[in-house]
Design a protein around this motif. Structure first.
Motif, PDB file in Angstrom:
ATOM      1  N   SER A 278       0.805  -1.221   0.000  1.00  0.00           N
ATOM      2  CA  SER A 278       0.000   0.000   0.000  1.00  0.00           C
ATOM      3  C   SER A 278       0.839   1.273   0.000  1.00  0.00           C
ATOM      4  CB  SER A 278      -0.928   0.003   1.221  1.00  0.00           C
ATOM      5  OG  SER A 278      -0.190   0.175   2.421  1.00  0.00           O
TER       6      SER A 278
ATOM      7  N   ARG B 266       2.919   4.296  -1.245  1.00  0.00           N
ATOM      8  CA  ARG B 266       2.882   5.041  -2.500  1.00  0.00           C
ATOM      9  C   ARG B 266       4.242   5.657  -2.757  1.00  0.00           C
ATOM     10  NH1 ARG B 266      -0.476   2.152  -3.092  1.00  0.00           N
ATOM     11  NH2 ARG B 266      -2.737   2.470  -3.252  1.00  0.00           N
TER      12      ARG B 266
ATOM     13  N   SER C 108       7.338   6.096  -5.719  1.00  0.00           N
ATOM     14  CA  SER C 108       7.592   5.992  -7.154  1.00  0.00           C
ATOM     15  C   SER C 108       8.706   4.993  -7.400  1.00  0.00           C
ATOM     16  CB  SER C 108       7.991   7.360  -7.723  1.00  0.00           C
ATOM     17  OG  SER C 108       9.109   7.876  -7.035  1.00  0.00           O
TER      18      SER C 108
END
Length: 415
Positions: A194, A196, A198
């Protein structure tokens, strides 16, 4: 920047992914501790052959020696977040399958050995990826605090919470601790997935580049950085001493001191409490003297603690010394990990991290054998004194890292 802003920048925020990573790491450590405590008990119920029982533990070390550097090279090539949750899913399924085999009465020593080897092999990728991922989730100034919170949380989960839980879970069935471990892996996988973050930005690799070449490049980068080289060699020496200490501590307390199992429990509790205190102290010490000096001071204090353990024939002295040893060990571990993350090139962090871990794990079984031999030849307190000598060598190895370096590197030498 105001003082309040500076303090805030040095503390990781629970938002932005660090909270989920911390929860996943602590939950996994709790499950690992359940499994680690239950495996020897299960092995002893399956066989009375000491070598077979010892083989289960040995296979928990071997993959680091064989695959540790490879795991770091792979971690530098891939998306670390994806690698971590994928590994946890696989580990969760493996342990769930093993728990099912135990519940059905199909567990064997061979299956235990295969499980220990497979889980540690996967861990070589997971741990190196986790070390490389953390700097993408917190500010560089907050790395020390973030590492301290991770290690302290894992110490609480593995050292204080899991130990009393194991007997209760075993009462419900030998398979239950393994089922609980499988569940922690799967929940941790969801938490990491989960995040986030890059995908890491990396320069294109030269044509014909190989994993062997990547490993060699990482080792060269480690060797060229004087501070990291000294930390790596010092950590290797320390872990030989730690291996000797761990392998013979029960003999020191129950044999040399004649303090019984109650004395041993008190000594281990003191070490755990000291480690937790170290997670709180390390930030203040690093802010005052710098991280490399923190490591040198920690190692020096541990030498004094080890000498006291091996010369003062008193349970109280051992309890106090182990508390100091655990406190300064946490300072050493947090500072070393933070310095790696701050100094290593981002594209080589996985490989440099793997070099540290590989040397650390390789030193532990060697130290255990050394401790046993020394105790047999010269007495039950001599392995502790041998460990003190090895810690003395490690501090000596670190001293050149305190000298100012040339160029821009000097500004970061004592970050």
């Amino acid at each position: 920047m105001t003082t309040t802003e500076a303090v805030a920048a040095s503390v990781p925020t629970w938002r932005g992914g660090f909270g989920r990573l911390w929860t996943a790491a602590v939950l996994s450590r709790f499950g690992d501790a359940l499994r680690t405590a239950a495996l020897p008990l299960l092995a002893a119920s399956l066989t009375d052959e000491p070598m077979l029982i010892a083989s289960v533990t040995a296979c928990g070390y071997l993959p680091w020696i064989v695959f540790g550097l490879l795991g770091g090279a792979v971690a530098d090539r891939i998306d670390q977040r994806r690698a971590m949750w994928s590994v946890d899913v696989v580990r969760g399924l493996l342990v769930a399958g093993f728990a099912t085999a135990v519940a059905l009465g199909h567990a064997t020593i061979g299956l235990l050995i295969a499980l220990a080897f497979a889980l540690t092999t996967l861990q070589t990728l997971f741990d190196n990826a986790a070390t490389a991922l953390l700097p993408t989730l917190v500010d560089e100034k907050a790395l020390g605090s973030a590492n301290a919170r991770l290690l302290t949380g894992q110490q609480i989960a593995g050292g204080l919470l899991a130990a009393p839980a194991v007997p209760l879970l075993i009462l419900a069935g030998m398979a239950v601790p393994f089922a609980a471990d499988a569940l922690t892996y799967l929940v941790a996988a969801v938490l990491v997935a989960s995040l986030r973050t890059s995908a890491p930005q990396r320069d294109p690799r030269p044509a014909g580049s190989t994993l062997r070449g990547d490993i060699a490049a990482g080792l060269r980068a480690l060797w060229r950085d004087r501070a990291l080289r000294g930390l790596c060699l010092a950590t290797a020496l320390c872990n030989i001493g730690v291996g000797a200490l761990i392998a013979t501590m029960v003999l020191l307390v129950t044999g040399w001191l004649d303090a019984g199992t109650g004395g041993y429990a008190a000594a281990m509790t003191a070490y755990a409490v000291g480690s937790l205190t170290g997670g709180w102290v390390q930030g203040r010490l690093a802010a005052r003297v710098g991280r490399i000096r923190s490591v040198v001071l920690a190692g020096s204090a541990q030498i004094v603690a080890l000498v006291a353990m091996g010369t003062v024939r008193s349970l109280a002295a051992v309890v106090v010394s182990l508390a100091v040893f655990g406190l300064m060990g946490m300072v050493w571990n947090v500072s070393t990990t933070t310095l790696m993350q701050q100094r290593a090139p981002a594209e080589m962090l996985g490989r440099i991290s793997s070099a540290f871990r590989t040397l650390a794990v390789a030193g532990a079984p060697l130290g255990a054998l050394l401790g046993g031999a020394v105790a047999t030849a010269w007495g039950l307190n001599t392995p502790v004194l041998c460990a003190a000598a090895l810690f003395g060598l490690s501090v000596t190895v670190l001293l050149p890292a305190l000298q100012p370096a040339n160029g821009g590197q000097s500004a970061r030498a004592d970050a």
